[in-house]
Design an enzyme around this catalytic site. Structure first.
Site, short mmCIF file in Angstrom:
data_model
loop_
_atom_site.label_atom_id
_atom_site.label_comp_id
_atom_site.label_asym_id
_atom_site.label_seq_id
_atom_site.Cartn_x
_atom_site.Cartn_y
_atom_site.Cartn_z
N LYS A 1 0.83 14.64 1.66
CA LYS A 1 -0.46 14.83 0.91
C LYS A 1 -0.80 16.25 0.80
O LYS A 1 -2.05 16.82 0.40
CB LYS A 1 -1.76 14.06 1.99
N THR B 1 -8.40 6.77 -1.92
CA THR B 1 -9.43 6.11 -2.09
C THR B 1 -10.72 7.27 -1.83
O THR B 1 -11.82 7.19 -2.41
CB THR B 1 -10.11 4.97 -0.97
N HIS C 1 0.89 -1.26 -0.03
CA HIS C 1 0.15 -0.11 0.12
C HIS C 1 0.85 1.27 0.01
O HIS C 1 0.38 2.24 0.28
CB HIS C 1 -0.99 0.09 1.16
N LYS D 1 -14.50 8.29 -3.71
CA LYS D 1 -15.76 8.68 -2.99
C LYS D 1 -16.41 10.18 -3.35
O LYS D 1 -17.67 10.39 -3.56
CB LYS D 1 -15.52 8.70 -1.55
N LYS E 1 -8.77 14.08 4.77
CA LYS E 1 -8.10 12.70 4.79
C LYS E 1 -6.91 12.82 5.84
O LYS E 1 -7.01 14.02 6.54
CB LYS E 1 -7.13 12.44 3.51
N ARG E 2 -6.19 11.57 6.35
CA ARG E 2 -4.98 12.01 7.21
C ARG E 2 -4.14 13.14 6.77
O ARG E 2 -3.99 13.25 5.80
CB ARG E 2 -4.40 10.63 7.33
C1 F58 Z 1 -2.99 3.81 2.21
N1 F58 Z 1 -2.05 3.36 3.10
C2 F58 Z 1 -2.36 4.63 1.16
N2 F58 Z 1 -1.36 3.00 5.46
O1 F58 Z 1 -1.60 5.75 1.63
C3 F58 Z 1 -3.48 4.95 0.03
O2 F58 Z 1 -2.84 5.76 -0.92
C4 F58 Z 1 -4.43 3.79 -0.38
O3 F58 Z 1 -5.34 4.05 -1.28
C5 F58 Z 1 -4.64 2.99 0.78
O4 F58 Z 1 -3.67 2.68 1.89
C6 F58 Z 1 -5.60 1.59 0.52
O5 F58 Z 1 -4.69 0.91 -0.54
C7 F58 Z 1 -2.40 3.41 4.50
O6 F58 Z 1 -3.40 3.89 4.96
C8 F58 Z 1 -1.67 3.05 6.77
O7 F58 Z 1 -2.44 3.77 7.35
C9 F58 Z 1 -0.76 2.38 7.55
C10 F58 Z 1 -1.15 1.83 8.89
C11 F58 Z 1 -0.09 1.11 9.86
C12 F58 Z 1 1.10 1.72 9.84
C13 F58 Z 1 1.73 2.01 8.38
C14 F58 Z 1 0.82 2.96 7.63
#
Ligand code: F58
Length: 822
Positions: free
Chosen positions: A554, A656, A360, A660, A548-549
């Site tokens: 970002k 994602t 990811h 939305k 978003k986060r």
């Molecule tokens: C996200 N990763 C990507 N990781 O940033 C985003 O582009 C993508 O659309 C999404 O995954 C789904 O594929 C992400 O959210 C985390 O939050 C992890 C959580 C645990 C620690 C490392 C990051």
């Protein structure tokens, strides 16, 4: 579509009333809102339960292959409304409640979000479960029942405050504790090995360990319009022996205390990092805890009907949601060898046909690497197995690339005193996938190049998707009804049907209806903002949204810098012709991420100054929505005109949220990053506004050691002005130095970190230009309506139903199971 809904209103009404009595010894009108929510939820569960039983009976009967989606995170959001939707009983239940004098929205608002996830990765897992059940595929979600989920964000004086999310405080009406499926999970100690004289095999036994008991709680995952109810199984931890004084006498006092603490700590809280890896011992404990329990359960389930573990892969796949559950590789090897008596080669054959891995992120700070010392101390037997996997893998590399030490350095699983989880996942997995076309290409050509060269057949792309059941049908009832009125309701399970809206995009009446709905959704959000922020926003302004986060890549900073710039322009030229704009932000920052938290403070301070400047006539408003999460997200997406997707190209694996917004009729303002590329491909570049460096350009600059932001600072007066405002107290009169770190991050190299790492100043002009285009396009109301309607009509690809069908046919090879009732 065949309606399977056999809803009986009167029975349901009685059931709610009975629940009020059973649960609270009260009549319904004596119950408070939370109690009414619980009563309604139990009644909905009552409808679900027979389908749930029937589903698992049918799976056993047909002895089908199942996917276990292994994830540290499931960002489910609220269950009640979604379950009602998927049971096709939303409107009926709403009516029943109305007849009882109860407002469904008030009831839904009583439910806390199940926020067992950070952001995209966790929400993707939740969307996948929805699609799997809807498409009638046998699936389990396997995860952790955190006592505290993602923290609740409060904004005090512009700063983020993290408040614990005690989501289980009132009990979770949908969960069922499964005491019968308890498993022991062992940590620490040492491995004693000996030769079994009878069989001649080497045996390995973990001794002097500490252990916990994993106890699963099941949550139903209801398929839309069918009888399938899959299971999200999340594990709680209990101590092996509840503390007893006997152990004191036996001298095991210390051990008893340790085990009690282990159980208490292990599932206590979700780590709140997004795209950042924190190498904490407790985190590794969490990983092994839920993975071990899930794998033990899967093998036991298999053995109920089969006696040859060499064919396990015919009945189960473990999909690893990023590297977090990768210890599953070694755990499965351990069980197959140490408990089921398979030889190494046999166990390896099974494992490498059972495990698959999704990547990811390419952000290097998110890659999991565990120090050998920690890994081997906590998981001694697992470590031995990883060592042997590594030894054999290195041999393979040597054979393939004789004398190439560099390959070993780059590809080994264990190197430099670290265990590299991605390398283990790729080496053992039979599939490695990225989450958008561009992302997969970057994996193959750059980040995982060596692996791709050695085993290209493993690599594949699965572009992410979202579930339209939650993010359109539930979140945007007005638009849903309008769409169904125009083209029927087949889009609910077949999103590409939205193409049938194409004939309406030039139809003036349809355009007006569409924009009226958007306006009503903006009024709904305006009301939410008034209630939660006390700020008045104008529903006739452009709602420009970035939720978003919060992460530097970002680039929320780019957005707010542009707001500061626009404000300056407007002050210089008060008659500037622009449509009033409401800039809406929503973002949680990881608790320890300093610069991210400072960015939140900056956004709030800028909002304070601008919102209170009467001289600009409300042409710009800035709103920071507190505690952005799945449930208020649904309201926000429905109301957006502009979707800010402005990550530094190459950094956002997919995104994602972008999907939305598109599905709810917003125009993407974005870089050519992640799935934005495919969104543009589907909708046409003329129906989005694209700006900024391409991923190739970004990567080229990075390889050349960056670029010089001072050149821009020196030559662009407007940019110099806004940067100077970061340190002259304009937005922090009480402390002009407050935003110095942000200023520095843009202009100076700092301890190995390049100035403006994320190319904010480099992309600034191009972004400002794109923002101007948004304003110009919005002025042409028919043109705008057409474009955003085209966004909806072309959103079909971005359903998680499509994504799941691709996983099923390319990776999981599952068969649909139709569940009959009665
Ligand atoms: C996200 N990763 C990507 N990781 O940033 C985003 O582009 C993508 O659309 C999404 O995954 C789904 O594929 C992400 O959210 C985390 O939050 C992890 C959580 C645990 C620690 C490392 C990051």
């Amino acid at each position: 579509m065949v309606r399977t809904n056999t809803f009986n209103k009167e029975e349901f009404k009685k059931d709610i009333k009975d629940n009020c009595k059973l649960l609270y010894r009260k009549n319904i009108d004596e119950c408070d809102d939370q109690q009414k929510f619980q009563a309604v939820a139990y009644s909905v569960k009552n409808i679900i339960i027979d389908k749930w039983i029937a589903t698992h009976k049918e799976y056993e009967k047909q002895d089908v292959k199942i996917v276990c989606y292994m994830s540290m995170e499931f960002l489910m959001g609220r269950a009640l409304g979604n379950n009602m939707i998927n049971l096709m009983a939303y409107d009926e239940i709403k009516e029943v409640l109305a007849e009882l004098g109860i407002d469904i929205n008030v009831i839904e608002d009583q439910e806390p979000d199940a926020a067992l996830g950070n952001g995209g990765l966790g929400r993707l897992a939740a969307c996948f479960l929805d699609s799997l059940a809807t498409l009638e595929y046998p699936a389990y979600g396997c995860g952790i029942r955190y006592r505290y989920g993602m923290f609740k964000q409060e904004i005090k004086d512009g700063y983020q405050i993290e408040v614990p999310d005690n989501w289980l405080k009132d009990g979770n009406p949908f969960e069922i504790k499964r005491d019968e499926y308890r498993y022991e999970v062992k940590f620490g100690g040492y491995v004693r090995s000996y030769r079994d004289e009878k069989t001649g095999r080497d045996m390995f036994v973990q001794e002097d360990y500490r252990s916990v008991i994993a106890v699963p709680y099941d949550l139903p995952v209801v398929g839309y319009g069918n009888n399938t109810v899959n299971t999200l199984r999340i594990w709680d931890a209990e101590p092996v022996n509840t503390f007893n004084l006997n152990s004191f006498d036996k001298g095991d006092y210390q051990k008893a205390i340790e085990e009690e603490n282990l159980a208490k700590n292990i599932v206590e809280v979700l780590y709140p990092n997004d795209n950042h890896y924190a190498g904490k011992e407790l985190r590794l404990k969490q990983q092994y805890f839920f993975v071990s329990a899930s794998v033990q359960r899967a093998v036991d389930q298999y053995k109920k009907h089969h006696d040859d573990c060499r064919k396990l892969y015919e009945k189960v796949t473990f999909q690893l949601n990023d590297t977090h559950p990768t210890v599953a590789v070694a755990e499965l090897m351990r069980i197959l060898m140490d408990e089921e008596g398979l030889e190494w080669d046999e166990a390896w054959d099974v494992t490498t046909k059972t495990v698959a891995y999704t990547n990811h992120t390419i952000m290097s700070e998110a890659l999991e690497k565990w120090p050998l010392e920690l890994f081997s101390r906590l998981l001694p037997r697992i470590y031995q197995i990883v060592e042997e996997i590594n030894r054999r893998f290195v041999e393979e590399i040597k054979t393939k690339y004789p004398g190439d030490q560099e390959k070993i350095r780059k590809m080994a699983i264990i190197y430099d005193g670290q265990v590299k989880m991605a390398h283990l996942a790729i080496c053992a997995g039979y599939s490695v996938n990225g989450v958008a076309k561009l992302h997969t290409e970057i994996l193959e050509k750059q980040e995982l190049k060596d692996f791709y060269e050695m085993m290209p057949q493993k690599f594949n792309n699965k572009t992410n998707g979202i579930t339209q059941r939650r993010f359109l049908l539930h979140g945007n009832p007005l638009l849903s009804a309008w769409i169904t009125d125009k083209i029927g309701d087949a889009w609910v399970t077949d999103l590409p049907q939205l193409k049938k809206l194409l004939p309406y995009v030039d139809d003036e009446k349809a355009q007006q209806e569409f924009m009226q709905i958007k306006r009503k959704n903006k009024v709904r959000l305006a009301k939410y903002i008034k209630e939660h922020n006390g700020i008045d926003v104008d529903p006739d302004s452009i709602f420009d949204v970035q939720v978003k986060r919060l992460h530097e890549y970002k680039r929320q900073l780019l957005n707010i810098l542009h707001v500061m710039y626009l404000y300056n322009e407007l002050k210089k030229n008060p008659d500037m012709d622009m449509t009033p704009r409401t800039f809406i932000f929503g973002a949680k920052a990881a608790a320890g991420y300093r610069i991210a938290k400072l960015t939140i403070k900056l956004i709030n301070n800028v909002a304070d100054v601008i919102n209170n400047d009467a001289s600009i006539n409300g042409k710009i408003k800035v709103v920071f929505i507190e505690n952005y999460r799945v449930s208020n997200g649904e309201i926000i997406f429905a109301a957006a005109d502009v979707s800010e997707q402005i990550s530094t190209a190459s950094k956002e694996a997919s995104g994602t949220g972008n999907m939305k917004f598109m599905l709810n009729g917003a125009m993407t303002l974005g870089t050519m990053d992640g799935a934005n590329v495919e969104i543009v491909q589907e909708v046409g570049i003329e129906n989005a506004v694209i700006f900024g460096l391409s991923s190739d350009e970004v990567i080229r600059y990075e390889n050349e050691g960056g670029y010089d932001p001072m050149e821009i600072f020196n030559n662009d007066q407007a940019v110099r002005e806004i940067l100077t405002e970061l340190i002259n107290g304009k937005y922090s009169p009480e402390d002009p130095e407050m935003f110095r770190d942000i200023y520095n991050s843009l202009l100076s190299n700092q301890g190995g970190r390049r100035a403006d790492t994320y190319f904010i100043l480099k992309d600034f002009r191009s972004y400002a230009e794109a923002q101007k285009q948004i304003d110009a396009r919005y002025k042409n109301s028919a043109g705008w309506a057409k474009s955003v309607m085209l966004n909806v009509a072309n959103a079909g690809k971005f359903s998680s139903d499509r994504t799941i069908e691709e996983y099923v046919s390319d990776i999981w090879k599952l068969k649909k199971v139709h569940v009959p009732m009665n």
